[in-house]
Design an enzyme around this catalytic site. Structure first.
Site, PDB file in Angstrom:
ATOM      1  N   HIS A   1     -57.566   5.629 -35.320  1.00  0.00           N
ATOM      2  CA  HIS A   1     -58.049   6.097 -34.019  1.00  0.00           C
ATOM      3  C   HIS A   1     -59.554   5.883 -33.946  1.00  0.00           C
ATOM      4  O   HIS A   1     -60.265   6.029 -34.944  1.00  0.00           O
ATOM      5  CB  HIS A   1     -57.720   7.580 -33.823  1.00  0.00           C
TER       6      HIS A   1
ATOM      7  N   ASP B   1     -50.344   8.005 -30.092  1.00  0.00           N
ATOM      8  CA  ASP B   1     -49.792   6.918 -29.280  1.00  0.00           C
ATOM      9  C   ASP B   1     -48.559   6.299 -29.935  1.00  0.00           C
ATOM     10  O   ASP B   1     -47.643   5.844 -29.244  1.00  0.00           O
ATOM     11  CB  ASP B   1     -50.856   5.844 -29.047  1.00  0.00           C
TER      12      ASP B   1
END
Length: 430
Positions: free
Chosen positions: A307, A365
């Protein structure tokens, strides 16, 4: 004595106050730098620049911490409803039962949209991306509620705009999906809660009874909570910047939707599914793609791992992984080839030293894309789902900016163009 920093420029000393947040994060206050020195700072992408003070969300990427108004995301996802979290973000405190009942009741009263909205839907080409429709229709609310554009809203008027937007966004989002699929539109039902009503509008047909699956409702509730705010990201900063010009809530959120639409921001979970489908189409050999991901000369990247902000782990991922497992089990999809590929990639990321040393853990995600795919939501709609979850955060940020009377945003630049030159008549140009 207050902490300060000293900047020495051309032999002259400039004192910069140091600002400290409640979580002890620190910043140099350069608000008077240009007036005192004639200089500005250059920070491409604003990676090191604090554009505002905010009391809404605290994020520590190094430690994997995410808190809304001080409450850990883990506790909120486990114990709260999405509307309770929305109230917390927008108004600053967890609601009492009476406050939550009133908030939910007001939203329920405003879920219908004007019938003229259907005419706007009819005007879009059939191939229009759902995010284009969503952003357009949210902005179009200013036409149905023209008083919303006033820069001098009373607290009651601001409150009504907030309620309307929270209420109508699920209806518009669901209609966007139905329109894209060529299905008849469903009207909201006042006997259902926020998440169940959205699923009903998305997936029910007038020809048959629709059964609400509580496991799916619970997973959607968690997904929306986990996406509800994320500090000063691209779309949130867009909402605040547009709102700083005294733009309406609807216009500002419409701008945020367009920012979220960018594949570098809101499209990550769509890229996860496209990656899994590509691996499946290639034969499903995950070891081949893991090797490609490790090869520095190969352009292939594993989507949904690591991330930009979280340098340790994404605290949302652990929560949503459990929800993903429950949804797949409830829908009988635990043996799907796509899931098998996802599990093999996940296992590699959690056990392979290459990924561990680089902190490339599965993020929110990765799992949210799997859930949306299991629910039958087309990949083009994934970012719409993201926007639905992020809505209360956008509202809270816009409201905070407006109530704090923040100045209009006006970034500076370093000019790198031509020096002054004279105009040359067109017939004299080489």
């Amino acid at each position: 004595m207050a902490e300060t920093a000293e900047l020495i420029l051309d032999g002259k000393s400039i004192t910069l106050p140091v600002i400290e947040g409640t979580e002890h994060e620190k910043a140099f206050d350069i608000g008077k730098l240009r007036d005192q020195t004639g200089y500005v700072t250059l920070d491409s992408g604003y990676k090191n620049t604090g554009a505002t003070k905010s009391a809404i969300t605290f994020l520590d990427g190094e430690e994997g911490i995410l808190r809304y108004r001080g409450y850990p995301i883990e506790q909120l996802a486990e114990k709260s409803s999405f509307l309770e979290v929305a109230y917390l973000l927008i108004y600053g405190a967890l609601p009492t039962k009476a406050e939550l009942d009133n908030f939910s009741g007001q939203i329920t009263k405003h879920t219908l949209v004007h019938e003229d909205m259907r005419k706007i839907f009819d005007g879009f080409p059939s191939a229009t991306h759902p995010m284009a429709i969503l952003s357009s229709l949210i902005c179009a609310l200013t036409g149905f509620y023209p008083q919303s554009v006033s820069p001098d809203l009373s607290p009651e008027e601001m409150e009504l705009n907030v309620i309307r937007l929270m209420a109508k966004m699920p209806t518009i989002a669901a209609w966007t999906y139905k329109n894209n699929m060529g299905h008849p539109l469903n009207y909201p039902r006042n006997d259902m809660d926020y998440c169940a009503n959205f699923l009903y509008m998305m997936f029910s047909f007038p020809t048959e009874k629709y059964e609400i699956n509580p496991v799916v409702v619970s997973a959607l509730n968690k997904l929306l909570i986990l996406h509800a705010d994320h500090e000063q990201n691209c779309s949130t900063s867009t909402v605040r910047l547009v709102g700083s010009a005294n733009a309406s809530l609807y216009g500002s959120v419409s701008a945020g939707i367009n920012a979220l639409w960018g594949p570098l921001h809101g499209g990550a979970n769509q890229e996860v599914i496209e990656m899994l489908e590509a691996i499946e189409a290639d034969g499903g050999d995950t070891s081949k793609f893991i090797a490609k991901a490790k090869d520095k000369n190969d352009s292939f990247r594993l989507m949904g791992f690591g991330h930009r902000v979280y340098k340790n782990f994404d605290p949302r991922a652990t929560i949503i992984k459990k929800a993903a497992d429950e949804v797949l089990q409830a829908l009988g999809l635990q043996d799907s080839p796509l899931l098998k590929i996802a599990q093999e990639l996940e296992q590699a990321a959690l056990t392979d030293e290459y990924f561990i040393s680089r902190k490339l853990y599965p993020n929110v995600d990765f799992y949210s894309g799997i859930i949306y795919k299991a629910l039958g939501i087309p990949t083009e709609m994934f970012t719409v789902m993201f926007a639905l979850g992020r809505l209360p955060g956008w509202i809270a940020q816009w409201k905070e900016m407006r109530e704090n009377k923040e100045p209009i945003g006006r970034p500076r630049q370093i000019y790198t163009g031509e020096l002054e030159r004279d105009y040359v008549a067109i017939d004299a140009r080489a």
